[in-house]
Scaffold this active site. Structure first.
Site, PDB file in Angstrom:
ATOM      1  N   ASN A 161       0.734  -0.683   0.280  1.00 30.77           N
ATOM      2  CA  ASN A 161       0.044  -0.525   0.037  1.00 30.77           C
ATOM      3  C   ASN A 161       1.006   1.922  -0.263  1.00 30.77           C
ATOM      4  OD1 ASN A 161      -1.568   2.254   0.886  1.00 30.77           O
ATOM      5  ND2 ASN A 161      -2.724   0.693   1.631  1.00 30.77           N
ATOM      6  N   ASP A 163      -0.205   4.079   0.138  1.00 34.01           N
ATOM      7  CA  ASP A 163      -0.738   5.701   0.519  1.00 34.01           C
ATOM      8  C   ASP A 163       0.194   6.629   1.199  1.00 34.01           C
ATOM      9  OD1 ASP A 163      -3.047   4.773  -0.296  1.00 34.01           O
ATOM     10  OD2 ASP A 163      -4.177   4.111   1.521  1.00 34.01           O
ATOM     11  N   HIS A 164       0.916   5.977   2.217  1.00 32.92           N
ATOM     12  CA  HIS A 164       1.933   7.288   2.447  1.00 32.92           C
ATOM     13  C   HIS A 164       2.760   7.435   1.622  1.00 32.92           C
ATOM     14  CE1 HIS A 164      -0.579   6.722   5.738  1.00 32.92           C
ATOM     15  NE2 HIS A 164      -0.183   5.362   5.647  1.00 32.92           N
ATOM     16  N   ARG A 172       3.110  18.926   1.875  1.00 28.33           N
ATOM     17  CA  ARG A 172       3.794  20.357   0.768  1.00 28.33           C
ATOM     18  C   ARG A 172       3.220  20.334  -0.457  1.00 28.33           C
ATOM     19  NH1 ARG A 172       9.291  21.695   2.133  1.00 28.33           N
ATOM     20  NH2 ARG A 172       9.418  21.785   3.984  1.00 28.33           N
ATOM     21  N   HIS A 197      -5.971   3.699  -1.411  1.00 27.08           N
ATOM     22  CA  HIS A 197      -6.954   4.033  -0.579  1.00 27.08           C
ATOM     23  C   HIS A 197      -7.472   5.461  -1.074  1.00 27.08           C
ATOM     24  CE1 HIS A 197      -9.593   3.949   2.848  1.00 27.08           C
ATOM     25  NE2 HIS A 197     -10.461   4.507   2.109  1.00 27.08           N
ATOM     26  N   ARG A 199      -9.414   7.629  -0.707  1.00 20.43           N
ATOM     27  CA  ARG A 199     -10.057   8.667   0.090  1.00 20.43           C
ATOM     28  C   ARG A 199     -11.224   9.897  -0.021  1.00 20.43           C
ATOM     29  NH1 ARG A 199     -10.569   7.576   5.702  1.00 20.43           N
ATOM     30  NH2 ARG A 199      -8.952   6.108   6.414  1.00 20.43           N
ATOM     31  N   ARG A 203      -7.095  12.744   0.807  1.00 21.87           N
ATOM     32  CA  ARG A 203      -5.802  13.432   1.769  1.00 21.87           C
ATOM     33  C   ARG A 203      -4.726  12.991   1.308  1.00 21.87           C
ATOM     34  NH1 ARG A 203      -7.315   9.667   6.958  1.00 21.87           N
ATOM     35  NH2 ARG A 203      -9.224  11.367   7.035  1.00 21.87           N
ATOM     36  N   HIS A 204      -5.065  11.992   0.581  1.00 22.42           N
ATOM     37  CA  HIS A 204      -3.866  11.499   0.364  1.00 22.42           C
ATOM     38  C   HIS A 204      -3.161  10.976  -0.934  1.00 22.42           C
ATOM     39  CE1 HIS A 204      -5.185   7.588   1.603  1.00 22.42           C
ATOM     40  NE2 HIS A 204      -4.800   7.468   3.041  1.00 22.42           N
ATOM     41  N   GLU A 224      -7.922   0.637  -2.340  1.00 24.84           N
ATOM     42  CA  GLU A 224      -9.085   0.405  -1.175  1.00 24.84           C
ATOM     43  C   GLU A 224     -10.669   2.005  -1.188  1.00 24.84           C
ATOM     44  OE1 GLU A 224      -7.666   0.869   2.216  1.00 24.84           O
ATOM     45  OE2 GLU A 224      -6.247  -0.643   1.473  1.00 24.84           O
ATOM     46  N   THR A 254      -6.666   5.977  10.115  1.00 26.47           N
ATOM     47  CA  THR A 254      -6.839   5.040   9.382  1.00 26.47           C
ATOM     48  C   THR A 254      -7.891   4.484   9.950  1.00 26.47           C
ATOM     49  OG1 THR A 254      -5.387   3.250   8.564  1.00 26.47           O
ATOM     50  CG2 THR A 254      -5.103   4.117  10.507  1.00 26.47           C
ATOM     51  N   THR A 255      -8.273   3.265   8.442  1.00 26.93           N
ATOM     52  CA  THR A 255      -9.176   2.609   8.790  1.00 26.93           C
ATOM     53  C   THR A 255      -9.344   2.100   9.690  1.00 26.93           C
ATOM     54  OG1 THR A 255      -8.793   2.358   6.580  1.00 26.93           O
ATOM     55  CG2 THR A 255     -10.236   1.324   7.479  1.00 26.93           C
ATOM     56  N   GLU A 305     -10.809  -9.198   3.347  1.00 26.32           N
ATOM     57  CA  GLU A 305      -9.769  -9.130   3.396  1.00 26.32           C
ATOM     58  C   GLU A 305      -9.622  -9.022   5.416  1.00 26.32           C
ATOM     59  OE1 GLU A 305      -7.118  -5.640   2.328  1.00 26.32           O
ATOM     60  OE2 GLU A 305      -6.745  -5.621   4.699  1.00 26.32           O
ATOM     61  N   HIS A 345      -3.455  -4.782   7.953  1.00 29.15           N
ATOM     62  CA  HIS A 345      -3.228  -3.112   8.207  1.00 29.15           C
ATOM     63  C   HIS A 345      -2.752  -3.642  10.130  1.00 29.15           C
ATOM     64  CE1 HIS A 345      -4.936   0.170  10.354  1.00 29.15           C
ATOM     65  NE2 HIS A 345      -5.480   0.078   8.967  1.00 29.15           N
ATOM     66  N   GLY A 346      -1.583  -2.445  10.308  1.00 25.37           N
ATOM     67  CA  GLY A 346      -0.898  -2.583  11.390  1.00 25.37           C
ATOM     68  C   GLY A 346       0.280  -4.071  10.666  1.00 25.37           C
TER      69      GLY A 346
HETATM   70  N1  PXP Z   1      -5.552  -2.887   4.226  1.00 22.48           N
HETATM   71  C1  PXP Z   1      -6.596  -2.115   5.111  1.00 22.48           C
HETATM   72  C2  PXP Z   1      -8.224  -2.711   4.428  1.00 22.48           C
HETATM   73  C3  PXP Z   1      -6.212  -0.970   5.466  1.00 22.48           C
HETATM   74  O1  PXP Z   1      -7.229  -0.040   4.938  1.00 22.48           O
HETATM   75  C4  PXP Z   1      -5.003  -0.235   5.005  1.00 22.48           C
HETATM   76  C5  PXP Z   1      -4.352   0.296   6.067  1.00 22.48           C
HETATM   77  O2  PXP Z   1      -4.256   1.531   4.565  1.00 22.48           O
HETATM   78  C6  PXP Z   1      -4.464  -1.575   5.041  1.00 22.48           C
HETATM   79  C7  PXP Z   1      -4.379  -3.043   4.199  1.00 22.48           C
HETATM   80  C8  PXP Z   1      -2.571  -1.017   5.008  1.00 22.48           C
HETATM   81  O3  PXP Z   1      -2.318  -1.246   6.561  1.00 22.48           O
HETATM   82  P1  PXP Z   1      -0.429  -0.764   7.285  1.00 22.48           P
HETATM   83  O4  PXP Z   1      -0.490   0.681   6.244  1.00 22.48           O
HETATM   84  O5  PXP Z   1      -1.021  -0.673   8.693  1.00 22.48           O
HETATM   85  O6  PXP Z   1      -0.067  -1.942   6.562  1.00 22.48           O
END
Ligand code: PXP
Length: 393
Positions: A161, A163-164, A172, A197, A199, A203-204, A224, A254-255, A305, A345-346
């Protein structure tokens, strides 16, 4: 193949993972040191088991497992292969009932019964004495643990993922770093898929990212998204390889938690039908909960998931084990229902291993941990490159 697994017609109603059961049988023979032995393991229904139980033990009703060691002193005139150990019969209906009673999965119980039957074949007998029963039970548990933690099925896929990367860009409001380029680098490093994702508040990840990623991602693009009209329209236009429906609140960082599928069943089913008509498989992000998995199947999802957040955030070993067991059980249940199972997630470099070892999980979705690590492992290089320019003046 040293173990011949066979399945009677009566077991067709159970969704058995034959590859997994075969691997567990093979691993067991290996652990027992009988690598050249042959064994026949036959999975049957209760009706058939009851007939065998009556014929060979004069007992009414089915039992869970019967072992028939080759009688080496009295071979009935038959020529058995040198290393033939015998036959094991396993009643799948009974195994399923027992699995439900002990709150474990069917394949978990079947594997326990395979271990039990196999130990009988090589001479263990819990009916001979209490101490032998105790020793056998202990050995069974030890072997079961070893089989479960020796993953012999193919590794799960890893989707990254990004996103970050976009979060840093948006700090910026410029164009660097570009999540589209980051996705290509992830693929170059071997990632099996890219997740973003989109959103509602953008935001990202931005619409532009999703459109470009559609053109550049060579593995699989998983979008997502919340189940909202605007994002649905964009998904139908861009056509990612799959979408994952997630709950979304504007105020959350986050989700947080999985989607409550029964509560939104009608709307989700409608979206899934539209996606299916466009050839886009749908995954639903759910908590590891049997009711949610069943509801995901009922609304027509292809994947679920499983939310690993509670497992990752557990404060104590005990809590983590509880959360892990939930993921283990629900991943197996979802698989048996016919769903494909992803998880995420996490997950990070410390907690991912046990989840990656679960045999029913197809793909892990990981973002924050990998992007955070990239910042740190890439920082030295970035500073050196800047120093080279500054010092060359
Ligand atoms: N799966 C889903 C559905 C999520 O919303 C996220 C976070 O965007 C992730 C996986 C990935 O989670 P993490 O960034 O904590 O690895």
């Amino acid at each position: 193949m040293p173990v011949h697994c066979r399945y009677s017609r009566g077991t067709d109603q159970h969704r058995l993972n034959r590859r997994l059961l075969q691997q567990h049988c093979n691993s067991l023979l290996y652990l027992l040191g009988h690598t050249t032995a042959t064994v026949s393991v036959v999975f049957i229904d209760d009706h058939e088991m009851a007939a065998y139980n009556l014929q060979y033990r004069n007992k009414q009703g089915p039992t869970n497992v019967l072992s028939f060691p080759v009688d080496t002193d009295n071979r009935d005139g038959f020529l058995y292969p040198e290393d033939e150990l015998g036959d094991i019969l396993i009643a799948v209906d009974t195994a399923r009932r027992e699995a439900m009673e002990q709150k474990s999965g069917l394949h978990h119980r079947l594997t326990e019964l395979i271990v039990h039957g196999m130990l009988h074949l090589i001479g263990y007998d819990h009916e001979r004495s209490e101490s032998e029963a105790e020793h056998m039970q202990h050995y069974e548990q030890q072997l079961f643990q070893q089989i479960q933690t020796t993953r012999s099925s193919p590794m799960p896929f890893l989707a990254i993922n990004v996103d970050h990367v976009a979060t840093i860009r948006q700090a910026r409001g410029g164009v660097e770093p570009d999540p589209v380029l980051a996705a290509s680098l992830c693929e170059l490093a071997g990632a099996d898929g890219i997740v973003v994702h989109l959103r509602e508040d953008r935001r990202h990840i931005l619409d532009r990212d999703v459109r470009l990623l559609r053109q550049t991602v060579k593995t699989r693009l998983n979008l997502e998204m919340a189940n909202t009209p605007e994002i649905i329209d964009l998904a139908l236009e861009v056509k990612p390889d799959m979408i994952t429906l997630v709950p979304e609140k504007r105020e959350e960082l986050t989700t947080e938690g999985g989607l409550d599928v029964p509560a939104h069943a009608k709307n989700i089913a409608k979206t899934i039908a539209r996606m299916q008509a466009a050839g886009i498989p749908v995954s639903i992000f759910i908590d590891p909960d049997a009711t949610q998995a069943q509801a995901a199947l009922d609304v027509g999802a292809t994947y679920v998931e499983l939310h690993t957040g509670n497992y990752c955030e557990a404060r104590t070993m005990e809590e983590q084990e509880q959360q892990y067991t939930l993921i283990e059980q629900v991943s197996e249940l979802a698989y048996e229902l016919g769903l494909k199972v992803n998880a995420g997630h996490g997950l990070d470099y410390r907690n991912v291993h046990p989840i990656a070892a679960l045999p029913f999980i197809d793909e892990l979705s990981i973002g924050h941990a990998v992007i955070s690590r990239a910042v740190l492992v890439g920082l030295e290089n970035a500073v050196r490159e800047m120093l080279t320019i500054v010092r060359s003046v």
